[in-house]
Motif scaffolding. Structure first.
Motif, PDB file in Angstrom:
ATOM      1  N   GLY A 202      -3.462  50.506  64.526  1.00  0.00           N
ATOM      2  CA  GLY A 202      -4.397  51.295  65.145  1.00  0.00           C
ATOM      3  C   GLY A 202      -3.365  52.071  65.962  1.00  0.00           C
ATOM      4  O   GLY A 202      -2.188  51.550  66.318  1.00  0.00           O
ATOM      5  N   SER A 203      -3.629  53.301  66.426  1.00  0.00           N
ATOM      6  CA  SER A 203      -2.685  53.784  67.362  1.00  0.00           C
ATOM      7  C   SER A 203      -2.836  53.186  68.814  1.00  0.00           C
ATOM      8  O   SER A 203      -1.979  53.313  69.615  1.00  0.00           O
ATOM      9  CB  SER A 203      -3.125  55.359  67.485  1.00  0.00           C
ATOM     10  OG  SER A 203      -4.649  55.498  67.631  1.00  0.00           O
ATOM     11  N   SER A 204      -3.751  52.222  69.112  1.00  0.00           N
ATOM     12  CA  SER A 204      -4.066  51.472  70.238  1.00  0.00           C
ATOM     13  C   SER A 204      -2.997  50.832  70.357  1.00  0.00           C
ATOM     14  O   SER A 204      -2.247  50.759  71.582  1.00  0.00           O
ATOM     15  CB  SER A 204      -5.074  50.711  70.102  1.00  0.00           C
ATOM     16  OG  SER A 204      -6.354  51.251  69.879  1.00  0.00           O
TER      17      SER A 204
ATOM     18  N   ILE B 164       0.251  52.875  71.496  1.00  0.00           N
ATOM     19  CA  ILE B 164       0.211  53.440  72.913  1.00  0.00           C
ATOM     20  C   ILE B 164       0.804  52.042  73.633  1.00  0.00           C
ATOM     21  O   ILE B 164       1.735  52.176  74.541  1.00  0.00           O
ATOM     22  CB  ILE B 164      -1.156  53.425  73.351  1.00  0.00           C
ATOM     23  CG1 ILE B 164      -1.667  54.680  72.536  1.00  0.00           C
ATOM     24  CG2 ILE B 164      -1.238  53.664  75.013  1.00  0.00           C
ATOM     25  CD1 ILE B 164      -3.300  54.739  72.817  1.00  0.00           C
TER      26      ILE B 164
ATOM     27  N   PHE C 196      -8.326  60.273  77.150  1.00  0.00           N
ATOM     28  CA  PHE C 196      -8.665  58.606  76.688  1.00  0.00           C
ATOM     29  C   PHE C 196      -8.031  57.815  77.528  1.00  0.00           C
ATOM     30  O   PHE C 196      -7.079  57.584  78.026  1.00  0.00           O
ATOM     31  CB  PHE C 196      -7.719  58.623  75.334  1.00  0.00           C
ATOM     32  CG  PHE C 196      -7.879  57.508  74.581  1.00  0.00           C
ATOM     33  CD1 PHE C 196      -9.256  57.034  74.157  1.00  0.00           C
ATOM     34  CD2 PHE C 196      -6.957  56.784  74.031  1.00  0.00           C
ATOM     35  CE1 PHE C 196      -9.595  55.963  73.650  1.00  0.00           C
ATOM     36  CE2 PHE C 196      -7.208  55.592  72.984  1.00  0.00           C
ATOM     37  CZ  PHE C 196      -8.293  55.168  72.807  1.00  0.00           C
TER      38      PHE C 196
ATOM     39  N   CYS D  72      -3.116  64.083  75.071  1.00  0.00           N
ATOM     40  CA  CYS D  72      -4.099  63.713  73.839  1.00  0.00           C
ATOM     41  C   CYS D  72      -4.578  65.424  73.323  1.00  0.00           C
ATOM     42  O   CYS D  72      -5.306  65.953  74.067  1.00  0.00           O
ATOM     43  CB  CYS D  72      -5.305  63.091  74.237  1.00  0.00           C
ATOM     44  SG  CYS D  72      -6.505  62.296  73.052  1.00  0.00           S
TER      45      CYS D  72
ATOM     46  N   ASP E 174      -0.853  62.480  71.366  1.00  0.00           N
ATOM     47  CA  ASP E 174      -2.028  61.648  70.366  1.00  0.00           C
ATOM     48  C   ASP E 174      -2.849  62.664  69.674  1.00  0.00           C
ATOM     49  O   ASP E 174      -3.661  63.286  70.248  1.00  0.00           O
ATOM     50  CB  ASP E 174      -2.702  60.985  71.453  1.00  0.00           C
ATOM     51  CG  ASP E 174      -3.585  59.714  70.868  1.00  0.00           C
ATOM     52  OD1 ASP E 174      -3.972  59.935  69.468  1.00  0.00           O
ATOM     53  OD2 ASP E 174      -4.061  59.072  71.284  1.00  0.00           O
TER      54      ASP E 174
ATOM     55  N   ALA F 144      -5.021  61.873  67.266  1.00  0.00           N
ATOM     56  CA  ALA F 144      -5.962  60.748  66.687  1.00  0.00           C
ATOM     57  C   ALA F 144      -7.105  61.800  65.881  1.00  0.00           C
ATOM     58  O   ALA F 144      -7.658  61.338  64.961  1.00  0.00           O
ATOM     59  CB  ALA F 144      -6.815  60.041  67.557  1.00  0.00           C
TER      60      ALA F 144
ATOM     61  N   SER G 243      -8.158  55.690  62.002  1.00  0.00           N
ATOM     62  CA  SER G 243      -9.635  55.149  62.216  1.00  0.00           C
ATOM     63  C   SER G 243     -10.396  56.658  62.217  1.00  0.00           C
ATOM     64  O   SER G 243     -11.763  56.219  62.357  1.00  0.00           O
ATOM     65  CB  SER G 243      -9.499  54.785  63.876  1.00  0.00           C
ATOM     66  OG  SER G 243      -8.754  53.668  63.678  1.00  0.00           O
TER      67      SER G 243
ATOM     68  N   ARG H  36      -7.803  48.869  61.352  1.00  0.00           N
ATOM     69  CA  ARG H  36      -6.784  48.737  62.256  1.00  0.00           C
ATOM     70  C   ARG H  36      -5.254  49.106  61.694  1.00  0.00           C
ATOM     71  O   ARG H  36      -4.412  48.542  61.602  1.00  0.00           O
ATOM     72  CB  ARG H  36      -6.602  47.526  62.744  1.00  0.00           C
ATOM     73  CG  ARG H  36      -7.998  46.762  63.615  1.00  0.00           C
ATOM     74  CD  ARG H  36      -8.754  47.901  64.288  1.00  0.00           C
ATOM     75  NE  ARG H  36      -8.033  48.165  65.610  1.00  0.00           N
ATOM     76  CZ  ARG H  36      -7.850  49.427  65.812  1.00  0.00           C
ATOM     77  NH1 ARG H  36      -8.359  50.295  65.185  1.00  0.00           N
ATOM     78  NH2 ARG H  36      -7.423  50.013  66.831  1.00  0.00           N
TER      79      ARG H  36
HETATM   80  C1  LIG Z   1      -7.388  59.774  71.560  1.00  0.00           C
HETATM   81  C2  LIG Z   1      -7.500  58.644  70.866  1.00  0.00           C
HETATM   82  N1  LIG Z   1      -6.291  57.977  70.482  1.00  0.00           N
HETATM   83  C3  LIG Z   1      -6.000  56.655  70.012  1.00  0.00           C
HETATM   84  C4  LIG Z   1      -7.529  55.979  69.683  1.00  0.00           C
HETATM   85  C5  LIG Z   1      -7.047  54.606  69.188  1.00  0.00           C
HETATM   86  O1  LIG Z   1      -7.362  54.572  67.966  1.00  0.00           O
HETATM   87  P1  LIG Z   1      -6.939  53.699  66.834  1.00  0.00           P
HETATM   88  O2  LIG Z   1      -6.283  52.345  67.803  1.00  0.00           O
HETATM   89  O3  LIG Z   1      -8.280  52.909  66.223  1.00  0.00           O
HETATM   90  O4  LIG Z   1      -6.103  54.002  65.921  1.00  0.00           O
HETATM   91  C6  LIG Z   1      -8.626  56.518  70.087  1.00  0.00           C
HETATM   92  C7  LIG Z   1      -9.862  55.945  69.904  1.00  0.00           C
HETATM   93  O5  LIG Z   1     -11.050  56.404  70.046  1.00  0.00           O
HETATM   94  C8  LIG Z   1      -8.784  57.695  70.499  1.00  0.00           C
HETATM   95  O6  LIG Z   1      -9.805  58.524  70.990  1.00  0.00           O
END
Ligand SMILES: Cc1ncc(COP(=O)(O)O)c(C=O)c1O
Length: 343
Positions: free
Chosen positions: A65-67, A70, A92, A138, A169, A171, A198, A207
């Motif tokens: 995931g991008s989480s 980060i 975010f 974002c 970001d 997303a 996602s 993920r």
């Molecule tokens: C702006 C932004 N970045 C990143 C994410 C994380 O996404 P994921 O970890 O599912 O890729 C979210 C999830 O809601 C988001 O809103």
């Protein structure tokens, strides 16, 4: 930093070098054996995702995931107690979360509420300290839906130069009509771009996301990421999700979501307790109500969950765009508030 020295993986060899089990399980229907470790970094997936995101494979790290991206970026760029992260507000909340986990300094710069929460690049530049290593942008922004104009981003990239990396970001990029800023990767050495599977691709449960940037930064991020981060079932699921037929289905789903978003904008505007609906390039709408708490509670009673953030958005709710049926259910829940003087 150097990459973790993992056990060699060579096709058509007898692998007695990784303390794996020789017994291949019959569970699941995977192309690769689950008794073996996955690739340290999934090469085929990396190339496929790089093609999709408009960069080279050596400019991309595939993440959980991008989480995870980060977290990795903050841990890599910020020494605890010394370096810092700048975020815009509202945005975010995970940037703040991982900055706190790392013990990084946090600067929050308000967006311009009276201009649809536009990002204020002058205010960001003025707020940066010598120790500000990362600036998170974002775009489209969660939860306001706002996009940062390309020339404003380039101003930020140029002005901060070697002092800060700018992390964009994206997303929600697929729900708008602006191209990805991965196009700029060749021109700026301080640009990092986050992407995810996602949202538009519909694989939040798998993920999988990615961070794109200069190869020398990607190499360091890769050294920090756990070896074997992407599990075999995830790798195979995402490889399948990137086949042309699946991508065509995902693209159609994005068009449906955008059409539903526009239908919701029109429908919501008819309620006298809706004060403002912000323009959105994402798969959600930010809506101001005369009494957000009552709307949130009434929807909850009707089995529809919305998101409330408080602070500058205390009278607002973020509404994710659902399927046509789900959106109808939302509108039916709101209908029950008509004429109740909840405003
Ligand atoms: C702006 C932004 N970045 C990143 C994410 C994380 O996404 P994921 O970890 O599912 O890729 C979210 C999830 O809601 C988001 O809103």
């Amino acid at each position: 930093m150097h990459a973790y020295d993992a056990a060699e993986q060579v096709d058509n060899t007898i692998r007695l070098n990784a303390n794996e089990s020789p017994r291949r399980s019959t569970i699941g229907n995977f192309r690769r054996p689950l008794n073996r470790y996955p690739e340290v970094r999934p090469q085929k997936l990396q190339t496929a995702l790089a093609n999709r995101f408009g960069c080279r494979a050596d400019q991309l790290l595939v993440t959980r995931g991008s989480s995870e991206a980060i977290d990795l970026v903050i841990r890599t760029f910020c020494r605890a107690g010394e370096d810092g992260v700048l975020v815009t507000s509202p945005s975010f909340s995970m940037y703040r979360h991982y900055a706190e986990v790392q013990g990084a300094d946090l600067i929050e710069v308000e967006t311009l509420a009276e201009h649809d929460f536009a990002i204020d690049v002058d205010a960001i530049l003025a707020a940066c300290k010598d120790s500000t290593r990362l600036i998170f942008i974002c775009s489209p922004n969660n939860p306001t839906g706002t996009v940062l104009a390309r020339d404003e981003l380039e101003r930020l990239l140029t002005e901060r130069g070697d002092a800060s990396a700018i992390v964009v970001d994206e997303a929600y990029i697929e729900f708008g009509d602006k191209p990805s800023v991965t196009e700029l990767l060749g021109r700026y050495t301080n640009l990092l771009v986050l992407r995810t599977l996602s949202k538009a691709l519909g694989f939040a449960g798998a993920r999988c996301g990615a961070v794109a940037g200069p190869p020398e930064i990607v190499r360091i991020l890769s050294a920090v990421q756990a070896p074997y981060a992407l599990a075999t079932p995830v790798v195979e699921c995402v490889e399948d999700a990137l086949q042309d037929d699946q991508l065509a289905l995902a693209e159609a789903a994005v068009l449906d979501t955008v059409a539903e978003r526009e239908r919701l904008v029109v429908a919501l505007a008819n309620y006298d307790f809706v004060v403002k609906i912000w323009p959105s390039d994402a798969n959600f709408l930010l809506v101001r109500f005369t009494d957000a708490a009552t709307v949130m509670r009434r929807c909850e009673v009707q089995n529809v969950l919305l998101r409330h953030f408080g602070g500058a958005l205390d009278d607002c709710l973020r509404i994710s765009v659902g399927s046509p049926d789900e959106n109808d259910q939302l509108l039916r829940a709101l209908d029950t508030l008509k004429g109740t003087n909840n405003g």
